[in-house]
Each structure stands twice: as C-alpha cells, then as structure tokens.
Design an enzyme around this catalytic site. Structure first.
Site, mmCIF file in Angstrom:
data_model
loop_
_atom_site.group_PDB
_atom_site.id
_atom_site.type_symbol
_atom_site.label_atom_id
_atom_site.label_comp_id
_atom_site.label_asym_id
_atom_site.label_seq_id
_atom_site.Cartn_x
_atom_site.Cartn_y
_atom_site.Cartn_z
ATOM 1 N N SER A 100 -3.787 -1.707 8.528
ATOM 2 C CA SER A 100 -5.131 -1.535 7.968
ATOM 3 C C SER A 100 -6.172 -1.675 9.084
ATOM 4 O O SER A 100 -6.061 -2.545 9.946
ATOM 5 C CB SER A 100 -5.395 -2.583 6.882
ATOM 6 O OG SER A 100 -4.310 -2.620 5.983
ATOM 7 N N HIS A 152 -7.408 -0.243 19.443
ATOM 8 C CA HIS A 152 -7.216 1.000 18.676
ATOM 9 C C HIS A 152 -8.619 1.457 18.247
ATOM 10 O O HIS A 152 -9.012 1.315 17.102
ATOM 11 C CB HIS A 152 -6.324 0.675 17.479
ATOM 12 C CG HIS A 152 -5.936 1.866 16.664
ATOM 13 N ND1 HIS A 152 -5.474 3.040 17.210
ATOM 14 C CD2 HIS A 152 -5.922 2.056 15.313
ATOM 15 C CE1 HIS A 152 -5.195 3.900 16.231
ATOM 16 N NE2 HIS A 152 -5.472 3.326 15.082
ATOM 17 N N GLY A 165 0.868 -1.190 0.000
ATOM 18 C CA GLY A 165 0.000 0.000 0.000
ATOM 19 C C GLY A 165 0.895 1.227 0.000
ATOM 20 O O GLY A 165 1.640 1.465 0.966
ATOM 21 N N GLY A 199 1.257 4.275 3.885
ATOM 22 C CA GLY A 199 2.352 3.420 3.408
ATOM 23 C C GLY A 199 3.536 4.240 2.902
ATOM 24 O O GLY A 199 4.701 3.962 3.238
ATOM 25 N N ARG A 238 -0.408 10.547 20.543
ATOM 26 C CA ARG A 238 -1.490 11.541 20.684
ATOM 27 C C ARG A 238 -1.692 11.901 22.152
ATOM 28 O O ARG A 238 -1.909 13.073 22.488
ATOM 29 C CB ARG A 238 -2.774 10.986 20.046
ATOM 30 C CG ARG A 238 -2.618 10.928 18.526
ATOM 31 C CD ARG A 238 -3.782 10.305 17.797
ATOM 32 N NE ARG A 238 -3.545 10.388 16.345
ATOM 33 C CZ ARG A 238 -4.030 9.549 15.447
ATOM 34 N NH1 ARG A 238 -4.815 8.554 15.818
ATOM 35 N NH2 ARG A 238 -3.755 9.711 14.174
ATOM 36 N N ARG A 274 -13.601 3.043 12.643
ATOM 37 C CA ARG A 274 -12.657 2.116 12.009
ATOM 38 C C ARG A 274 -13.349 0.782 11.695
ATOM 39 O O ARG A 274 -13.034 0.127 10.704
ATOM 40 C CB ARG A 274 -11.457 1.879 12.939
ATOM 41 C CG ARG A 274 -10.620 3.131 13.173
ATOM 42 C CD ARG A 274 -9.406 2.858 14.031
ATOM 43 N NE ARG A 274 -8.626 4.072 14.233
ATOM 44 C CZ ARG A 274 -8.709 4.868 15.300
ATOM 45 N NH1 ARG A 274 -9.538 4.579 16.276
ATOM 46 N NH2 ARG A 274 -7.959 5.941 15.401
HETATM 47 N N1 APR Z 1 -2.882 -4.501 -2.763
HETATM 48 C C1 APR Z 1 -2.012 -3.465 -2.695
HETATM 49 N N2 APR Z 1 -2.395 -2.196 -2.452
HETATM 50 C C2 APR Z 1 -3.702 -1.968 -2.283
HETATM 51 C C3 APR Z 1 -4.682 -2.999 -2.334
HETATM 52 C C4 APR Z 1 -4.215 -4.316 -2.588
HETATM 53 N N3 APR Z 1 -5.031 -5.361 -2.665
HETATM 54 N N4 APR Z 1 -5.897 -2.455 -2.129
HETATM 55 C C5 APR Z 1 -5.708 -1.134 -1.936
HETATM 56 N N5 APR Z 1 -4.389 -0.844 -2.032
HETATM 57 C C6 APR Z 1 -3.735 0.450 -1.921
HETATM 58 C C7 APR Z 1 -4.472 1.584 -2.613
HETATM 59 O O1 APR Z 1 -4.242 1.584 -4.022
HETATM 60 C C8 APR Z 1 -3.896 2.812 -1.924
HETATM 61 O O2 APR Z 1 -2.775 3.343 -2.606
HETATM 62 O O3 APR Z 1 -3.695 0.850 -0.547
HETATM 63 C C9 APR Z 1 -3.456 2.262 -0.548
HETATM 64 C C10 APR Z 1 -4.239 2.891 0.597
HETATM 65 O O4 APR Z 1 -3.866 4.221 0.653
HETATM 66 P P1 APR Z 1 -4.850 5.416 1.099
HETATM 67 O O5 APR Z 1 -6.144 5.277 0.397
HETATM 68 O O6 APR Z 1 -4.077 6.696 0.989
HETATM 69 O O7 APR Z 1 -5.139 5.071 2.637
HETATM 70 P P2 APR Z 1 -4.206 5.385 3.888
HETATM 71 O O8 APR Z 1 -4.590 6.682 4.474
HETATM 72 O O9 APR Z 1 -2.799 5.114 3.536
HETATM 73 O O10 APR Z 1 -4.721 4.282 4.931
HETATM 74 C C11 APR Z 1 -4.455 2.911 4.732
HETATM 75 O O11 APR Z 1 -4.213 2.435 7.074
HETATM 76 O O12 APR Z 1 -4.551 3.786 8.930
HETATM 77 C C12 APR Z 1 -5.101 2.806 8.099
HETATM 78 O O13 APR Z 1 -7.492 3.245 8.211
HETATM 79 C C13 APR Z 1 -6.351 3.287 7.404
HETATM 80 O O14 APR Z 1 -7.055 1.140 6.619
HETATM 81 C C14 APR Z 1 -6.430 2.341 6.244
HETATM 82 C C15 APR Z 1 -4.957 2.092 5.910
#
Ligand code: APR
Length: 321
Positions: A119, A180, A7, A12, A151, A88
């Site tokens: 996640s 969390h 991700g 990420g 926090r 969440r």
């Molecule tokens: N394989 C790889 N990457 C994936 C997949 C997958 N199957 N499904 C989604 N992604 C990628 C998306 O393309 C995106 O770039 O995961 C990334 C998620 O990034 P954001 O939408 O920016 O979300 P983010 O704020 O990084 O949060 C990710 O962490 O804190 C937790 O609640 C939050 O569950 C969420 C996770």
C-alpha cells in the site's frame, strides 16, 4: 505453506494469481472487506488451476482473519490506489489507517509471519508497520524497488532496441534503490548491464539518462494510461519476493527495509538491495555508493523522512479527533 494477501483488488488478486501459477505454496488466502469479492476471485483462480495445473489452493474470505492463521507471509495491498495526476504521498492519511488496522488484525493470527507492505506511500507504510508492531526488521519489508527495477530494465531494453540491438527483456539487468517515489528513486545507471556488458559501453549517456527519467515516472505513466495504478508488474514482483521467502532462495532483491546504520542512515525505511530467504530480509548489501548515486540516495532518504514526519502529524491529528 500458507501465504495471505490482504486486499483482493487489482494488485492483491494479481499477486495471488501469480503465486498460484508459480505453484510453490500450499495455500493462498485472499481477504477483502468487500462482501464476496475475494471469494469470487478465489473461485475463478481455482477454476483456472484445473486448466493450468497448479496445486495451490486459493481461499477467499470477507474480513475473516482467522482464515489467515499461521501464514508464513502476509502481503498488505489494502488501500486506495492513485488516480491520474496524484502522487503516492497523497494517499497517506487514508492508507495509514487501513494498513494499521489490517496489520494488527493479521498479526494476532500469524505472530511469526513476514509482512510485505505494498500500500502506498509504501516506504512510509513500511515504517509505520515497524513502529506499530515492534517486529524485528527482517520481518517487515516493503516492495517498490523490484518493481522500479523492472521498469528500468524495460526502458533500457527499449533504448537498446532503438539503437539497433534487438535485446531480450530477460537479458538486461538494472537496479533501482531509494524511495518508491517519482522524484527521488535512484536508478543505478553505472551498474545496468546487457548480459554483463555495461550498457554505458553500448548506448550513449543521454539515452540512458532518458531511460532513467522514464523509469522514475513509470508508475505515473501507467496511471495516466489506465486510469488507476498498475498491477501486472507489481503482481509479478511481489509473487517473486514471496517465492524467495517461502523457498528460502537467498535472492538479492531491492526492497524497502528499516536501516540501522547501513548506507550511513538510521531510523528510516528505504529501498536497498537485500538477500531474501526464509527469515525475510536476511542481509542488507551495502554497495558503498559514491558520486551522484550517493547524493541522490541521501536526497531520497530525506524525502522519505519528510513523508514519515507528515505521517506522524496525520496520526496525531487523527488521535486528537
Ligand atoms: N481490509 C481489507 N481490504 C481492504 C480494506 C481493509 N480495511 N480497505 C480496502 N480494502 C480493499 C478494497 O476493497 C479493494 O478491493 O483493498 C482493495 C484495493 O484494491 P484496488 O482498489 O484495486 O487497488 P490496487 O490497484 O490493488 O492498489 C492497492 O497497492 O500499489 C498500491 O497504490 C496502490 O495503495 C494501493 C494498493
């Protein structure tokens, strides 16, 4: 040593960037399903390293798990973040499918890795990973407690400042355990300190309680301001946890782990203080809770169990389809 981050979104990419700037790993592999996205972020980070001086190489790939082979640590951030007003737990169904798939693919290429789950809902996703993979519990962790503790420290610092003590953010200690989860996480008020001085000696109880209340909704506060969930503090927390594992630092970090009798609980993943080293979660430190903390922690465990029950329903409904 190689670290892979699955991700390449807000969380990420920030984790990867902080790891690179901390300069302790040989390579970071960033993987995303969005074509070219991780590649672009990796290129940007490598260019930053020519200025900031990190030797950590970043490789960005689109869904190519072979590139993650033999990682020491795999960080799973893939999934959807929450939007303002969401809990969440509302992410459960979508993220469970993604986490299951991502973990099984990554494990094929890195059978000895330590997995860190980000996640959300993170405690349930960590439990799912343990159950799906059968990995020993020292190798499956979730990160929430270190972020919630950051926090808590921030809000205590703000409270000290409001009371006329112009405290540094780095001089305040505080720990949050439990799930969390906005409602049930447990800020350990009586152990919060300002360079070893209990904060209860410095500011009055109502103000500390207010800092604890703000901590619990800290993630939701940021989500309502930014429009999506936060990434700077999560990135800093996860990169520091990864560093503790890669460098065998034996740091005490509040983390989500599988309990097997500790804190009087079994078969649940929840945040407790853990010594982190090269084997992942090396030792759970049982702090013998009593009083309100004991009551709140047990309520938090019950809430985590309820989410795990929901998760089982979601997974069995998906199987029946
Ligand atoms: N394989 C790889 N990457 C994936 C997949 C997958 N199957 N499904 C989604 N992604 C990628 C998306 O393309 C995106 O770039 O995961 C990334 C998620 O990034 P954001 O939408 O920016 O979300 P983010 O704020 O990084 O949060 C990710 O962490 O804190 C937790 O609640 C939050 O569950 C969420 C996770």
């Amino acid at each position: 040593m190689k670290v892979s981050v699955i991700g390449a979104g807000n969380v990420g990419a920030t984790i990867a960037n902080v790891i690179v700037q901390k300069n302790f790993a040989g390579e970071v592999v960033l993987l995303d399903i969005r074509e070219g996205y991780a590649e672009g972020k990796a290129m940007d980070m490598n260019q930053a390293s020519t200025i900031l001086g990190s030797f950590t190489k970043v490789t960005g790939v689109t869904n190519d798990y072979e590139a993650t082979a033999n990682s020491k640590v795999i960080v799973v951030t893939s999934g959807i973040p929450r939007k303002p007003g969401m809990t969440r737990e509302e992410l459960l169904g979508t993220n469970a499918k993604i986490v299951k798939d991502v973990v099984s693919q990554a494990l094929k290429y890195s059978p000895d890795a330590v997995f860190i789950i980000i996640s959300n809902p993170m405690d349930a996703m960590t439990y799912l990973t343990i159950k799906e993979t059968g990995l020993p519990r020292n190798r499956v962790l979730g990160l929430g407690g270190m972020l919630d503790s950051a926090r808590f420290k921030y809000y205590i610092t703000e409270a000290l400042r409001a009371e006329g003590i112009d405290a540094s953010l780095t001089d305040v200690e505080g720990m949050v355990i439990g799930g969390h989860n906005d409602k049930t996480m447990v800020p350990l008020i009586k152990y919060a300190s300002y360079r070893g001085i209990p904060v209860t000696n410095l500011i009055n109880w109502d103000i500390i309680l207010d800092a604890a209340r703000k901590t619990k909704v800290g993630g939701a506060t940021l989500t309502s301001l930014i429009g999506t969930s936060a990434w700077y503090a999560p990135g800093a927390a996860v990169a520091t946890l990864v560093e503790a594992i890669v460098t065998d630092a034996k740091k005490l970090i509040p983390c989500c782990v599988y309990l097997d009798g500790e804190y009087g609980q079994k078969d649940v993943c929840i945040g407790v203080p853990v010594v982190m080293g090269e084997n992942g979660a090396e030792k759970i430190v049982d702090i013998n809770l009593d009083g309100p903390e004991y009551k709140f922690f047990n309520a938090s465990v019950e809430a985590a169990r309820e989410t795990n029950r929901l998760l089982a329903e979601v997974l069995s409904a998906a199987k029946d389809k």
